[in-house]
Design an enzyme around this catalytic site. Structure first.
Site, PDB file in Angstrom:
ATOM      1  N   ASP A 187       0.814  -1.229   0.000  1.00 23.46           N
ATOM      2  CA  ASP A 187       0.000   0.000   0.000  1.00 23.46           C
ATOM      3  C   ASP A 187       0.839   1.267   0.000  1.00 23.46           C
ATOM      4  O   ASP A 187       0.494   2.241  -0.664  1.00 23.46           O
ATOM      5  CB  ASP A 187      -0.903   0.035   1.248  1.00 23.46           C
TER       6      ASP A 187
HETATM    7  P1  NAP Z   1       0.786  -3.943   3.097  1.00 25.51           P
HETATM    8  O1  NAP Z   1       0.164  -2.983   2.169  1.00 25.51           O
HETATM    9  O2  NAP Z   1      -0.061  -4.582   4.122  1.00 25.51           O
HETATM   10  O3  NAP Z   1       1.475  -5.064   2.189  1.00 25.51           O
HETATM   11  C1  NAP Z   1       2.292  -6.036   2.725  1.00 25.51           C
HETATM   12  C2  NAP Z   1       2.672  -6.995   1.615  1.00 25.51           C
HETATM   13  O4  NAP Z   1       3.643  -7.864   2.164  1.00 25.51           O
HETATM   14  C3  NAP Z   1       1.527  -7.842   1.123  1.00 25.51           C
HETATM   15  O5  NAP Z   1       1.065  -7.401  -0.122  1.00 25.51           O
HETATM   16  C4  NAP Z   1       2.086  -9.271   1.109  1.00 25.51           C
HETATM   17  O6  NAP Z   1       1.995  -9.790  -0.229  1.00 25.51           O
HETATM   18  C5  NAP Z   1       3.557  -9.081   1.475  1.00 25.51           C
HETATM   19  N1  NAP Z   1       4.025 -10.143   2.368  1.00 25.51           N
HETATM   20  C6  NAP Z   1       3.394 -10.677   3.430  1.00 25.51           C
HETATM   21  N2  NAP Z   1       4.148 -11.632   3.975  1.00 25.51           N
HETATM   22  C7  NAP Z   1       5.282 -11.701   3.253  1.00 25.51           C
HETATM   23  C8  NAP Z   1       6.445 -12.505   3.318  1.00 25.51           C
HETATM   24  N3  NAP Z   1       6.611 -13.456   4.244  1.00 25.51           N
HETATM   25  N4  NAP Z   1       7.420 -12.294   2.393  1.00 25.51           N
HETATM   26  C9  NAP Z   1       7.261 -11.375   1.422  1.00 25.51           C
HETATM   27  N5  NAP Z   1       6.176 -10.588   1.323  1.00 25.51           N
HETATM   28  C10 NAP Z   1       5.200 -10.753   2.218  1.00 25.51           C
HETATM   29  O7  NAP Z   1       2.010  -3.300   3.886  1.00 25.51           O
HETATM   30  P2  NAP Z   1       2.648  -1.854   3.843  1.00 25.51           P
HETATM   31  O8  NAP Z   1       2.977  -1.454   2.447  1.00 25.51           O
HETATM   32  O9  NAP Z   1       3.709  -1.875   4.881  1.00 25.51           O
HETATM   33  O10 NAP Z   1       1.455  -0.900   4.275  1.00 25.51           O
HETATM   34  C11 NAP Z   1       0.960  -0.852   5.594  1.00 25.51           C
HETATM   35  C12 NAP Z   1      -0.563  -0.810   5.564  1.00 25.51           C
HETATM   36  O11 NAP Z   1      -1.031  -0.888   6.918  1.00 25.51           O
HETATM   37  C13 NAP Z   1      -1.097   0.468   4.981  1.00 25.51           C
HETATM   38  O12 NAP Z   1      -2.324   0.234   4.354  1.00 25.51           O
HETATM   39  C14 NAP Z   1      -1.290   1.318   6.222  1.00 25.51           C
HETATM   40  O13 NAP Z   1      -2.225   2.361   6.050  1.00 25.51           O
HETATM   41  C15 NAP Z   1      -1.805   0.270   7.175  1.00 25.51           C
HETATM   42  N6  NAP Z   1      -1.639   0.777   8.537  1.00 25.51           N
HETATM   43  C16 NAP Z   1      -0.414   0.864   9.089  1.00 25.51           C
HETATM   44  C17 NAP Z   1      -0.286   1.463  10.314  1.00 25.51           C
HETATM   45  C18 NAP Z   1       1.027   1.684  10.964  1.00 25.51           C
HETATM   46  O14 NAP Z   1       1.037   2.334  11.980  1.00 25.51           O
HETATM   47  N7  NAP Z   1       2.117   1.210  10.410  1.00 25.51           N
HETATM   48  C19 NAP Z   1      -1.399   1.920  10.972  1.00 25.51           C
HETATM   49  C20 NAP Z   1      -2.627   1.793  10.357  1.00 25.51           C
HETATM   50  C21 NAP Z   1      -2.722   1.213   9.155  1.00 25.51           C
HETATM   51  P3  NAP Z   1       2.006 -11.388  -0.454  1.00 25.51           P
HETATM   52  O15 NAP Z   1       0.885 -11.928   0.342  1.00 25.51           O
HETATM   53  O16 NAP Z   1       1.824 -11.524  -1.943  1.00 25.51           O
HETATM   54  O17 NAP Z   1       3.333 -11.881  -0.005  1.00 25.51           O
END
Ligand code: NAP
Length: 464
Positions: free
Chosen positions: A389
């Protein structure tokens, strides 16, 4: 008399030092270099606060306190040992316990003091139990959603906001009646039950992706209710600690909302996080280009400037130590490697910083989003490791996207993009990522730890 006085002085000093430690702890926690000290200061402050309270001359019997301490320790130790990725739900559980405690203390105080409760005291007592009980069920709901025990998708129905506001208004109405007529004791249970229901109703329309922001907001409510309890119990320490907790939770929610370009009303009343069911079933997904670890290693070795963008997948795979090895191998070859850290990458604020610091990656190589975005167009390779994301260009261009407006790391502007993930599955927001279909993008399919390990092997094998 003398001993009581001196015990009182010891308690006051313990509270004063504890207060100072809490403030210092928050200050130190704001930078990775001093964060460890911040944690110790917070712990020491809490030990002093508990010790001071145990010395209180009002305590007539330590038996129940000892039982509670043992119970708390038995629950607390496993809670402290959860995986890093489960910290948001663990935090929600601690808020739930804190809020339950505040509500129980408020209830006990009400029945001990009624019917002669001064209006100010009744007002703070009401605030304490209303905030405490809504935070209790709200936090349990949030923890359940994050742990996927409850459905993550927002549950909405017509007139939802009206029902929620009506519930809150009823609770506040009862509080006003009790302030004027504290002898109406039979109303008191309703002032707890209604916010308990409200806490559930407040969280069900909120999607999983917004849950960490909600938890931080609930943290702020828990702090405010603890501050109110401080007034009821005449404890300056509780007032200060509650106010610190309340304000820091609120500031954190604001920071997180800003990083996701979302307003509070949007978090509370929007439907973000809804997993989009495959509306694109009719349109075939465009092809993607994939590469092997050997090819990826060769591209990285030939680059002069690389930006690594870690995300939730790196945390799940626990790949940070392998990433460190890759960083070492590349820098040894003279490649300039930096890390682009999105403020909400992962599942909690600072998630990536903590993991990379654990792997001893130099702090000055961790660049914030604005800093790194300026450099990306001059970057040879943007290597995305388990992030989705936070790199999705739809946030810039697609007004219909649920993440439209969220600031992202502009990895699509690098000369080459490589993405390590296991499949084409969506990230937390449940949406497709057009980044993967660009001509310049190479998908590196596999578990982050295994894939990075293979890259490291290739880099070392081919000499440095
Ligand atoms: P993300 O959008 O959740 O994407 C994570 C990706 O990691 C997934 O598409 C998944 O694809 C891949 N993945 C999972 N396990 C894996 C593994 N073992 N090896 C390789 N890839 C793996 O993560 P992000 O880009 O870090 O974004 C964070 C999200 O969380 C945002 O939408 C954000 O708004 C939300 N959020 C975060 C917080 C915060 O405080 N950090 C708070 C609120 C909301 P596969 O399944 O294809 O592997």
């Amino acid at each position: 008399m003398n001993t009581i006085l001196s015990t009182e002085t010891v308690i006051e000093v313990a509270y004063l030092v504890a207060t100072a430690l809490f403030i210092l702890s928050l200050k130190w926690l704001s930078s990775p270099t001093t964060a460890r000290r911040g944690v110790f200061a917070g712990e020491a402050g809490m030990v002093l606060a508990i010790a001071g309270t145990l010395l209180h001359h009002g305590i007539v019997d330590y038996k129940w306190i000892a039982i509670a301490l043992v119970l708390g320790t038995v629950i607390g130790i496993p809670l402290g040992n959860v995986q890093m990725t489960a910290v948001p739900q663990r935090t929600a559980l601690s808020h739930a316990f804190g809020a339950l405690c505040v509500t129980l203390v408020g209830t006990a105080e009400f029945y001990l003091r009624s019917p002669n409760i001064a209006p100010f005291m009744m007002a703070v007592l009401s605030m304490e139990v209303i905030l405490g009980s809504l935070t209790f069920t709200g936090s349990l709901m949030a923890a359940g959603k994050l742990q996927e025990i409850l459905p993550q998708r927002p549950i909405t129905y017509k007139g939802q906001n009206f029902v929620n506001l009506a519930l809150l208004a009823c609770a506040i109405g009862i509080a006003v009646i009790l302030v004027i007529h504290p002898e109406q004791m039979k109303l008191f249970p309703a002032m707890i039950l209604i916010p308990l229901v409200f806490g559930v109703m407040l969280v069900i329309p909120i999607g999983g992706a917004d849950m960490p922001t909600v938890i931080s907001l609930l943290n702020s409510y828990a702090g405010l209710s603890a501050a109110a309890m401080g007034f009821v119990l005449n404890s300056k320490l509780l007032i200060i600690a509650g106010a610190l907790d309340g304000s820091s939770g609120f500031i954190l929610s604001v920071i997180m909302s800003k990083a996701m370009n979302r307003s509070f009303t949007n978090v509370l009343f929007g439907g973000f996080g809804q997993i989009q069911t495959s509306s694109g079933a009719t349109t075939e997904a465009p092809p993607v280009r994939s590469a092997t670890p050997e090819e990826a290693a060769a591209i990285l070795a030939a680059a002069s400037k690389v930006v690594i963008v870690p995300g939730y997948g790196m945390a799940v795979a626990q790949a940070q130590h392998k990433v460190r090895e890759m960083y070492d191998a590349l820098t040894k070859r003279g490649v300039d490697v930096t890390f682009g850290i999105h403020p909400v990458a992962g599942r909690m604020p600072g998630h990536m910083n903590v993991l990379l610091a654990e792997a001893d990656i130099p702090y000055d190589k961790l660049l914030e989003m604005d800093q790194v975005n300026g450099d990306i167009p001059q970057t040879d390779v943007a290597l995305v490791i388990g992030a989705n994301d936070v790199t999705n260009p739809a946030a810039r261009t697609d007004t219909s996207s649920p993440i439209y407006g969220m600031p992202i790391l502009d990895v699509d502007k690098a000369r080459t993009v490589m993405v390590i993930k296991r499949s084409m599955a969506a990230g937390f927001a449940g949406i497709d990522n057009p980044l993967y279909y660009l001509d310049k993008t190479l998908m590196l399919f596999g578990d982050a730890k295994n894939f990075v390990s293979s890259i490291v092997k290739d880099l070392s094998g081919s000499g440095g």
